[in-house]
Design a protein around this motif. Structure first.
Motif, PDB file in Angstrom:
ATOM      1  N   PHE A  36       0.856  -1.180   0.000  1.00  0.00           N
ATOM      2  CA  PHE A  36       0.000   0.000   0.000  1.00  0.00           C
ATOM      3  C   PHE A  36       0.898   1.238   0.000  1.00  0.00           C
ATOM      4  O   PHE A  36       1.707   1.441   0.911  1.00  0.00           O
ATOM      5  CB  PHE A  36      -0.924  -0.016   1.209  1.00  0.00           C
ATOM      6  CG  PHE A  36      -1.745  -1.276   1.328  1.00  0.00           C
ATOM      7  CD1 PHE A  36      -2.215  -1.919   0.188  1.00  0.00           C
ATOM      8  CD2 PHE A  36      -2.019  -1.837   2.561  1.00  0.00           C
ATOM      9  CE1 PHE A  36      -2.969  -3.090   0.283  1.00  0.00           C
ATOM     10  CE2 PHE A  36      -2.769  -3.000   2.672  1.00  0.00           C
ATOM     11  CZ  PHE A  36      -3.245  -3.630   1.525  1.00  0.00           C
ATOM     12  N   ASP A  37       0.748   2.056  -1.039  1.00  0.00           N
ATOM     13  CA  ASP A  37       1.709   3.115  -1.316  1.00  0.00           C
ATOM     14  C   ASP A  37       1.235   4.461  -0.781  1.00  0.00           C
ATOM     15  O   ASP A  37       0.152   4.930  -1.127  1.00  0.00           O
ATOM     16  CB  ASP A  37       1.942   3.209  -2.826  1.00  0.00           C
ATOM     17  CG  ASP A  37       3.140   4.058  -3.182  1.00  0.00           C
ATOM     18  OD1 ASP A  37       3.900   4.432  -2.274  1.00  0.00           O
ATOM     19  OD2 ASP A  37       3.312   4.351  -4.386  1.00  0.00           O
ATOM     20  N   LEU A  38       2.089   5.078   0.050  1.00  0.00           N
ATOM     21  CA  LEU A  38       1.845   6.440   0.517  1.00  0.00           C
ATOM     22  C   LEU A  38       2.791   7.436  -0.147  1.00  0.00           C
ATOM     23  O   LEU A  38       2.702   8.629   0.125  1.00  0.00           O
ATOM     24  CB  LEU A  38       2.036   6.518   2.037  1.00  0.00           C
ATOM     25  CG  LEU A  38       1.033   5.744   2.882  1.00  0.00           C
ATOM     26  CD1 LEU A  38       1.417   5.797   4.351  1.00  0.00           C
ATOM     27  CD2 LEU A  38      -0.386   6.268   2.668  1.00  0.00           C
ATOM     28  N   GLU A  39       3.663   6.939  -1.030  1.00  0.00           N
ATOM     29  CA  GLU A  39       4.661   7.828  -1.633  1.00  0.00           C
ATOM     30  C   GLU A  39       4.246   8.279  -3.034  1.00  0.00           C
ATOM     31  O   GLU A  39       3.352   9.090  -3.206  1.00  0.00           O
ATOM     32  CB  GLU A  39       6.039   7.149  -1.646  1.00  0.00           C
ATOM     33  CG  GLU A  39       7.171   8.129  -1.922  1.00  0.00           C
ATOM     34  CD  GLU A  39       8.354   7.527  -2.668  1.00  0.00           C
ATOM     35  OE1 GLU A  39       9.371   8.221  -2.777  1.00  0.00           O
ATOM     36  OE2 GLU A  39       8.273   6.387  -3.169  1.00  0.00           O
ATOM     37  N   PHE A  68       0.627  -7.593   4.149  1.00  0.00           N
ATOM     38  CA  PHE A  68       0.255  -6.206   3.874  1.00  0.00           C
ATOM     39  C   PHE A  68       1.368  -5.269   4.348  1.00  0.00           C
ATOM     40  O   PHE A  68       1.588  -5.097   5.558  1.00  0.00           O
ATOM     41  CB  PHE A  68      -1.068  -5.864   4.570  1.00  0.00           C
ATOM     42  CG  PHE A  68      -2.224  -6.708   4.123  1.00  0.00           C
ATOM     43  CD1 PHE A  68      -2.220  -7.352   2.892  1.00  0.00           C
ATOM     44  CD2 PHE A  68      -3.331  -6.879   4.937  1.00  0.00           C
ATOM     45  CE1 PHE A  68      -3.277  -8.150   2.483  1.00  0.00           C
ATOM     46  CE2 PHE A  68      -4.400  -7.665   4.533  1.00  0.00           C
ATOM     47  CZ  PHE A  68      -4.373  -8.304   3.306  1.00  0.00           C
ATOM     48  N   TRP A  69       2.069  -4.701   3.376  1.00  0.00           N
ATOM     49  CA  TRP A  69       3.175  -3.806   3.648  1.00  0.00           C
ATOM     50  C   TRP A  69       2.788  -2.386   3.215  1.00  0.00           C
ATOM     51  O   TRP A  69       1.852  -2.198   2.433  1.00  0.00           O
ATOM     52  CB  TRP A  69       4.427  -4.243   2.885  1.00  0.00           C
ATOM     53  CG  TRP A  69       5.043  -5.525   3.392  1.00  0.00           C
ATOM     54  CD1 TRP A  69       4.399  -6.678   3.768  1.00  0.00           C
ATOM     55  CD2 TRP A  69       6.436  -5.783   3.570  1.00  0.00           C
ATOM     56  NE1 TRP A  69       5.299  -7.628   4.155  1.00  0.00           N
ATOM     57  CE2 TRP A  69       6.558  -7.111   4.042  1.00  0.00           C
ATOM     58  CE3 TRP A  69       7.594  -5.031   3.352  1.00  0.00           C
ATOM     59  CZ2 TRP A  69       7.794  -7.680   4.312  1.00  0.00           C
ATOM     60  CZ3 TRP A  69       8.820  -5.609   3.615  1.00  0.00           C
ATOM     61  CH2 TRP A  69       8.916  -6.912   4.098  1.00  0.00           C
ATOM     62  N   GLY A  90      -1.767  -0.242  13.028  1.00  0.00           N
ATOM     63  CA  GLY A  90      -2.484  -1.230  12.230  1.00  0.00           C
ATOM     64  C   GLY A  90      -1.700  -2.501  11.981  1.00  0.00           C
ATOM     65  O   GLY A  90      -2.195  -3.419  11.321  1.00  0.00           O
ATOM     66  N   ARG A  91      -0.465  -2.576  12.493  1.00  0.00           N
ATOM     67  CA  ARG A  91       0.380  -3.777  12.424  1.00  0.00           C
ATOM     68  C   ARG A  91       0.646  -4.263  10.993  1.00  0.00           C
ATOM     69  O   ARG A  91       0.352  -5.409  10.647  1.00  0.00           O
ATOM     70  CB  ARG A  91      -0.212  -4.919  13.253  1.00  0.00           C
ATOM     71  CG  ARG A  91      -0.289  -4.610  14.748  1.00  0.00           C
ATOM     72  CD  ARG A  91      -0.909  -5.765  15.518  1.00  0.00           C
ATOM     73  NE  ARG A  91      -2.327  -5.930  15.191  1.00  0.00           N
ATOM     74  CZ  ARG A  91      -2.992  -7.081  15.267  1.00  0.00           C
ATOM     75  NH1 ARG A  91      -2.380  -8.186  15.622  1.00  0.00           N
ATOM     76  NH2 ARG A  91      -4.279  -7.123  14.975  1.00  0.00           N
ATOM     77  N   PRO A  92       1.218  -3.421  10.145  1.00  0.00           N
ATOM     78  CA  PRO A  92       1.586  -3.908   8.819  1.00  0.00           C
ATOM     79  C   PRO A  92       2.681  -4.966   8.923  1.00  0.00           C
ATOM     80  O   PRO A  92       3.458  -4.977   9.887  1.00  0.00           O
ATOM     81  CB  PRO A  92       2.109  -2.642   8.125  1.00  0.00           C
ATOM     82  CG  PRO A  92       2.626  -1.788   9.239  1.00  0.00           C
ATOM     83  CD  PRO A  92       1.680  -2.044  10.386  1.00  0.00           C
ATOM     84  N   THR A 127       8.401  -5.973  12.541  1.00  0.00           N
ATOM     85  CA  THR A 127       8.080  -5.316  11.276  1.00  0.00           C
ATOM     86  C   THR A 127       9.295  -5.375  10.357  1.00  0.00           C
ATOM     87  O   THR A 127      10.347  -4.815  10.666  1.00  0.00           O
ATOM     88  CB  THR A 127       7.678  -3.849  11.509  1.00  0.00           C
ATOM     89  OG1 THR A 127       6.695  -3.782  12.550  1.00  0.00           O
ATOM     90  CG2 THR A 127       7.115  -3.232  10.242  1.00  0.00           C
ATOM     91  N   ARG A 128       9.160  -6.054   9.229  1.00  0.00           N
ATOM     92  CA  ARG A 128      10.280  -6.215   8.300  1.00  0.00           C
ATOM     93  C   ARG A 128      10.438  -4.980   7.422  1.00  0.00           C
ATOM     94  O   ARG A 128       9.545  -4.145   7.324  1.00  0.00           O
ATOM     95  CB  ARG A 128      10.061  -7.455   7.424  1.00  0.00           C
ATOM     96  CG  ARG A 128       9.758  -8.715   8.205  1.00  0.00           C
ATOM     97  CD  ARG A 128       9.436  -9.860   7.257  1.00  0.00           C
ATOM     98  NE  ARG A 128       8.510 -10.802   7.839  1.00  0.00           N
ATOM     99  CZ  ARG A 128       8.715 -12.113   7.940  1.00  0.00           C
ATOM    100  NH1 ARG A 128       9.829 -12.640   7.509  1.00  0.00           N
ATOM    101  NH2 ARG A 128       7.801 -12.903   8.476  1.00  0.00           N
ATOM    102  N   VAL A 129      11.584  -4.928   6.714  1.00  0.00           N
ATOM    103  CA  VAL A 129      11.896  -3.774   5.872  1.00  0.00           C
ATOM    104  C   VAL A 129      12.457  -4.241   4.539  1.00  0.00           C
ATOM    105  O   VAL A 129      13.284  -5.157   4.485  1.00  0.00           O
ATOM    106  CB  VAL A 129      12.912  -2.839   6.571  1.00  0.00           C
ATOM    107  CG1 VAL A 129      13.441  -1.779   5.607  1.00  0.00           C
ATOM    108  CG2 VAL A 129      12.280  -2.179   7.791  1.00  0.00           C
TER     109      VAL A 129
END
Length: 294
Positions: A36-39, A68-69, A90-92, A127-129
């Motif tokens: 899910f993109d916020l950029e 869900f990332w 929301g625990r992505p 939370t992974r990256v």
């Protein structure tokens, strides 16, 4: 740090964070990761609304939340902390870090995530990256610095932002292939990911209708060592999943190679089907089997 379960990372499907319909499509697709993109996919004026929509989507998610990332905005801008404050409760499953400038950006993100995890009663380190590591000119020189970076499970690269960073008018040759600088970015990402012990993820193909070209490209970069690919349309996902899934023949050959070396533990080389195998062949066979189990 929290012990993480293995995660399939063949296909990563972007969905703009200001479109509930497209997020639903990504979540319901066969993509291993819905991003899910916020950029880049969200206009500046729409970012506050997009944050609320992504958070609401995460809040209502049941099983499979690890898929869900969220792609946040760059750490050197004014939006990243606000993004994290909105979505972390929301625990992505993970965060995509765009325009990473080097290992120090991942380390800074780790500190932020630990604070938000603690505030949200989440396991620290859960939370992974994934980092996008070639989107600026300077970042090209730090792609080999990510070994041991906390939370990092994958690295990817980008051609559009890199072209913008260096003032290029085009990033492709007349035949549609990437120019030298962008092929260099692809190679540096692959080498950096290998040095860091994480998955290398191929960048998007913009023409989502050309599935034959997508298949050929995904097959080629997997052969080079890539482990997955970013997608911008659900139609691309089955092609990508197929390309990055070892075939039954490949798995059988890998098991045969591993068995040969296990039966001859002192051997440096072993004859096999008219040729010779050495220890690098064994390593690649084990890696292939491990990727099939992820």
């Amino acid at each position: 740090m929290h012990e993480l379960e293995p995660l399939k990372m063949r296909s990563w499907l972007f969905a703009p964070g200001d479109s509930e319909r497209k997020m639903e499509k990504a979540a319901n697709s066969d993509a291993d990761i819905a991003l899910f993109d916020l950029e880049d996919a969200v206009a500046p004026d729409e970012k506050p609304a997009a944050r609320r929509m992504v958070r609401a989507f995460l809040d209502k998610a049941d099983a499979g939340r690890e898929r869900f990332w969220v792609r946040i905005n760059p750490l050197d801008g004014p939006e990243a902390l606000t993004d994290l404050a909105a979505v972390m409760p929301g625990r992505p499953g993970g965060i995509m870090l765009p325009k990473a400038r080097g290992r120090h950006d991942v380390e800074l993100l780790d500190h932020y995530l630990s604070a938000f995890e603690a505030a949200s009663d989440l396991a620290i380190g859960s939370t992974r990256v994934i980092a996008l590591v070639t989107e600026t000119a300077g970042a090209m020189f730090t792609t080999g610095d990510y070994a041991g970076a906390p939370r990092l499970v994958a690295m990817s690269w980008g051609a559009e932002d890199l072209a913008d960073s260096i003032g290029a008018s085009e990033n492709c040759n007349p035949d549609g292939s990437y120019g030298f600088t962008y092929e260099l970015a692809r190679s540096l990402c692959l080498l950096g990911a290998s040095a860091a012990g994480v998955a290398a993820i191929e960048t998007i193909q913009g023409d989502f209708r050309d599935l034959e070209t997508l298949k050929a490209r995904a097959t080629r970069v997997r052969r080079d060592g890539y482990r997955g690919m970013l997608a911008i349309h659900p139609a691309q996902v089955p092609v990508i999943n197929a390309a990055f899934t070892p075939t039954a023949e490949e798995l059988a050959a890998a098991r045969e190679i591993v068995a040969l070396f296990e039966a001859n533990p002192g051997a440096g080389t072993i004859g096999y089907k008219g040729g010779m195998l050495d220890r690098p062949h064994l390593s690649r066979a084990r890696q292939l089997l491990a990727s099939a189990e992820g």
